[in-house]
Design a protein around this motif. Structure first.
Motif, mmCIF file in Angstrom:
data_model
loop_
_atom_site.group_PDB
_atom_site.id
_atom_site.type_symbol
_atom_site.label_atom_id
_atom_site.label_comp_id
_atom_site.label_asym_id
_atom_site.label_seq_id
_atom_site.Cartn_x
_atom_site.Cartn_y
_atom_site.Cartn_z
ATOM 1 N N UNK A 70 40.948 42.713 49.845
ATOM 2 C CA UNK A 70 41.746 41.506 50.018
ATOM 3 C C UNK A 70 41.475 40.835 51.362
ATOM 4 N N UNK A 71 40.695 41.508 52.216
ATOM 5 C CA UNK A 71 40.457 41.033 53.577
ATOM 6 C C UNK A 71 38.959 41.032 53.858
ATOM 7 N N UNK A 72 38.476 39.976 54.481
ATOM 8 C CA UNK A 72 37.109 39.974 55.005
ATOM 9 C C UNK A 72 37.236 40.295 56.490
ATOM 10 N N UNK A 87 28.555 35.149 61.317
ATOM 11 C CA UNK A 87 27.430 35.984 60.890
ATOM 12 C C UNK A 87 27.869 36.869 59.718
ATOM 13 N N UNK A 88 27.417 36.519 58.516
ATOM 14 C CA UNK A 88 27.841 37.247 57.308
ATOM 15 C C UNK A 88 27.447 38.719 57.334
ATOM 16 N N UNK A 89 26.392 39.059 58.042
ATOM 17 C CA UNK A 89 26.005 40.467 58.152
ATOM 18 C C UNK A 89 27.037 41.255 58.969
ATOM 19 N N UNK A 90 27.952 40.560 59.630
ATOM 20 C CA UNK A 90 29.015 41.189 60.403
ATOM 21 C C UNK A 90 30.326 41.235 59.609
ATOM 22 N N UNK A 91 30.292 40.899 58.343
ATOM 23 C CA UNK A 91 31.485 40.891 57.508
ATOM 24 C C UNK A 91 31.482 42.105 56.585
ATOM 25 N N UNK A 92 32.681 42.596 56.286
ATOM 26 C CA UNK A 92 32.839 43.628 55.268
ATOM 27 C C UNK A 92 34.146 43.388 54.531
ATOM 28 N N UNK A 93 34.174 43.785 53.278
ATOM 29 C CA UNK A 93 35.374 43.648 52.468
ATOM 30 C C UNK A 93 36.220 44.904 52.615
ATOM 31 N N UNK A 94 37.507 44.703 52.907
ATOM 32 C CA UNK A 94 38.430 45.819 53.058
ATOM 33 C C UNK A 94 39.714 45.555 52.286
ATOM 34 N N UNK A 95 40.381 46.630 51.881
ATOM 35 C CA UNK A 95 41.734 46.489 51.338
ATOM 36 C C UNK A 95 42.668 46.288 52.540
ATOM 37 N N UNK A 96 43.851 45.821 52.292
ATOM 38 C CA UNK A 96 44.761 45.535 53.403
ATOM 39 C C UNK A 96 45.142 46.802 54.159
ATOM 40 N N UNK A 97 45.244 47.939 53.474
ATOM 41 C CA UNK A 97 45.594 49.189 54.152
ATOM 42 C C UNK A 97 44.529 49.583 55.160
ATOM 43 N N UNK A 101 45.400 49.438 59.096
ATOM 44 C CA UNK A 101 45.634 50.746 59.697
ATOM 45 C C UNK A 101 44.375 51.301 60.350
ATOM 46 N N UNK A 102 43.400 51.654 59.560
ATOM 47 C CA UNK A 102 42.226 52.373 60.057
ATOM 48 C C UNK A 102 41.336 51.520 60.947
ATOM 49 N N UNK A 103 41.096 50.286 60.567
ATOM 50 C CA UNK A 103 40.226 49.419 61.366
ATOM 51 C C UNK A 103 40.881 49.103 62.712
ATOM 52 N N UNK A 104 42.177 48.860 62.711
ATOM 53 C CA UNK A 104 42.883 48.554 63.947
ATOM 54 C C UNK A 104 42.857 49.743 64.902
ATOM 55 N N UNK A 105 43.036 50.951 64.356
ATOM 56 C CA UNK A 105 42.980 52.166 65.188
ATOM 57 C C UNK A 105 41.584 52.314 65.817
#
Length: 110
Positions: A70-72, A87-97, A101-105
């Protein structure tokens, strides 16, 4: 007749010492709106297209699960650098959790 007992709340109290705020000097603390920081209509269109092309959370997939993204997310935080932002190569698709949580940590450890 039995006397009613007061039950203790099971909701933990917020430890205000652990609450983190945006650091002073961060690109997010400026007086700019999210649209002025790059998250306007053009971003919304690019984000929607990216999620259509990459509909699953990459972190869930790495764990062997299937979860809709749900998040780029910007893999390397752009911190206002518009070249890195787009830069699209710097993008990844993530779920909101995973994003919340994990990306912010992980970013807090950087």
């Amino acid at each position: 007749m039995a006397k009613l007992q007061t039950l203790k709340s099971g909701v933990p109290m917020l430890n205000t010492q652990r609450v983190q705020t945006i650091q002073a000097g961060s690109w997010r603390t400026s007086d700019q709106t999210s649209a002025q920081r790059g998250y306007g209509y053009k971003w919304q269109q690019a984000r929607a297209q990216f999620l259509r092309e990459h509909p699953l959370c990459v972190m869930c997939e790495a764990d062997g699960r299937v979860e809709a993204a749900t998040v780029v997310d910007h893999i390397t935080p752009h911190r206002g650098d518009q070249s890195l932002f787009w830069r699209r190569s710097n993008w990844q698709s993530l779920c909101s959790t995973h994003h919340s949580r994990d990306k912010q940590r992980a970013e807090q450890r950087m």
